[in-house]
Design a protein around this motif. Structure first.
Motif, PDB file in Angstrom:
ATOM      1  N   LYS A  67       0.809  -1.209   0.000  1.00 13.59           N
ATOM      2  CA  LYS A  67       0.000   0.000   0.000  1.00 13.59           C
ATOM      3  C   LYS A  67       0.846   1.265   0.000  1.00 13.59           C
ATOM      4  O   LYS A  67       0.478   2.280  -0.566  1.00 13.59           O
ATOM      5  N   ASN A  68       1.999   1.190   0.685  1.00 13.88           N
ATOM      6  CA  ASN A  68       2.871   2.358   0.800  1.00 13.88           C
ATOM      7  C   ASN A  68       4.320   1.884   0.937  1.00 13.88           C
ATOM      8  O   ASN A  68       4.702   1.347   1.971  1.00 13.88           O
ATOM      9  N   GLU A  71       6.179   3.031   4.037  1.00 14.85           N
ATOM     10  CA  GLU A  71       5.518   2.811   5.330  1.00 14.85           C
ATOM     11  C   GLU A  71       6.549   2.576   6.433  1.00 14.85           C
ATOM     12  O   GLU A  71       7.478   1.780   6.274  1.00 14.85           O
TER      13      GLU A  71
END
Length: 285
Positions: A67-68, A71
């Motif tokens: 997702k990232n 992160e």
């Protein structure tokens, strides 16, 4: 006004709870040393009770990075080994590499150095199948919980955490009244220590959980109230929400045996301060 003040307090707590989320394990939970001889000639140590936990943690990290890519709130696992030989130390490192486990650091220490090792590394959660080690850590101010015994490689793509609704749902005054129901002073102090230590971990887990949708999440959080009433369970859910965590599932057993629930849910982390052993006590009204 009170709600607004509570919101800003949670935001301040979150600012001080930056990643990574450091979790400590003991080597004898990760590997099964009871099934090998003193002279170790195998390519790798047999898998232990914490193996499925490690794999589930790695799945959560992988999904977060998908997702990232930048992160920072990720799980980081460190491995602590007490009183082991040089041969075992070498085999532990080799076995971690053999299985492709993501272990951030290794610490080989004496038994009496365990607490200092955990404190110096700012561990957010110490997991162990040894209840005595868990209680010692809690009373030293270190977040600690039971590593639930996983006998097989069941679903590895979801990390399951159970929080005790009894511990979280009771107020300070309610804890003090537990002596009237057969709880010892030592048990009550353990429950108090567990609640204090739960908050930071719950805040971080809540932040992680919000990064995923309701379905197909690699992280599942549950509340299990094994002894208290529905009011205690409701209070626990409210407290967790104030900490920024909405539990996926809640079980209010009101004194019924919790082993059937645990057998179905199969949690990796059971953070209950020992309440699940109190089945024979009367239900708190």
């Amino acid at each position: 006004m009170q709600v607004k003040d509570e919101y800003f307090k949670i935001m301040e707590d979150k600012k001080s709870c930056t990643g990574p989320l450091m979790i400590a394990l003991q080597y004898n939970d990760l590997f099964d040393l009871d099934s090998v001889s003193t002279s170790i000639n195998t390519d790798a140590l047999p898998k232990g009770r914490a193996f499925t936990f490690i794999k589930a943690v790695q799945t959560v990290n992988e999904r977060l990075l998908e997702k990232n890519k930048t992160e920072s709130l990720l799980f980081e696992v460190i491995l602590v080994a007490k009183e082991c030989s040089e041969e075992i130390k070498l085999k532990i490192v080799e076995s971690v590499k053999h299985y492709g486990l993501e272990i951030g650091k290794f610490f080989f220490c004496k038994k009496e150095e365990l607490i200092n090792t955990l404190q110096s590394n700012k561990v957010k959660l110490f997991l162990s199948t040894d209840k005595n080690d868990v209680n010692e850590a809690l009373h030293s101010g270190i977040p600690a919980a039971l590593l639930y015994d996983q006998a097989d490689d069941h679903v590895l793509n979801q990390l399951k955490v159970i929080f005790s609704g009894d511990v979280i749902g009771f107020s300070e005054d309610s804890f003090d009244s537990l002596s009237d129901f057969g709880f010892s002073e030592t048990q009550i102090e353990t429950f108090k220590a567990a609640k204090i230590c739960m908050k930071e971990f719950a805040i971080l887990i809540g932040e992680m959980r919000r990064k995923f949708g309701q379905e197909n999440s690699p992280l599942c959080t549950c509340v299990l109230t094994s002894w208290g009433s529905r009011n205690v369970c409701a209070s626990a859910l409210k407290t967790l929400r104030e900490w920024g965590l909405d539990a996926d599932v809640a079980f209010c057993l009101a004194g019924a045996p919790c082993n059937p629930i645990l057998a179905v849910v199969k949690p990796h982390i059971l953070w209950d301060g020992g309440f699940h052993n109190m089945r024979d006590l009367s239900t708190q009204s």
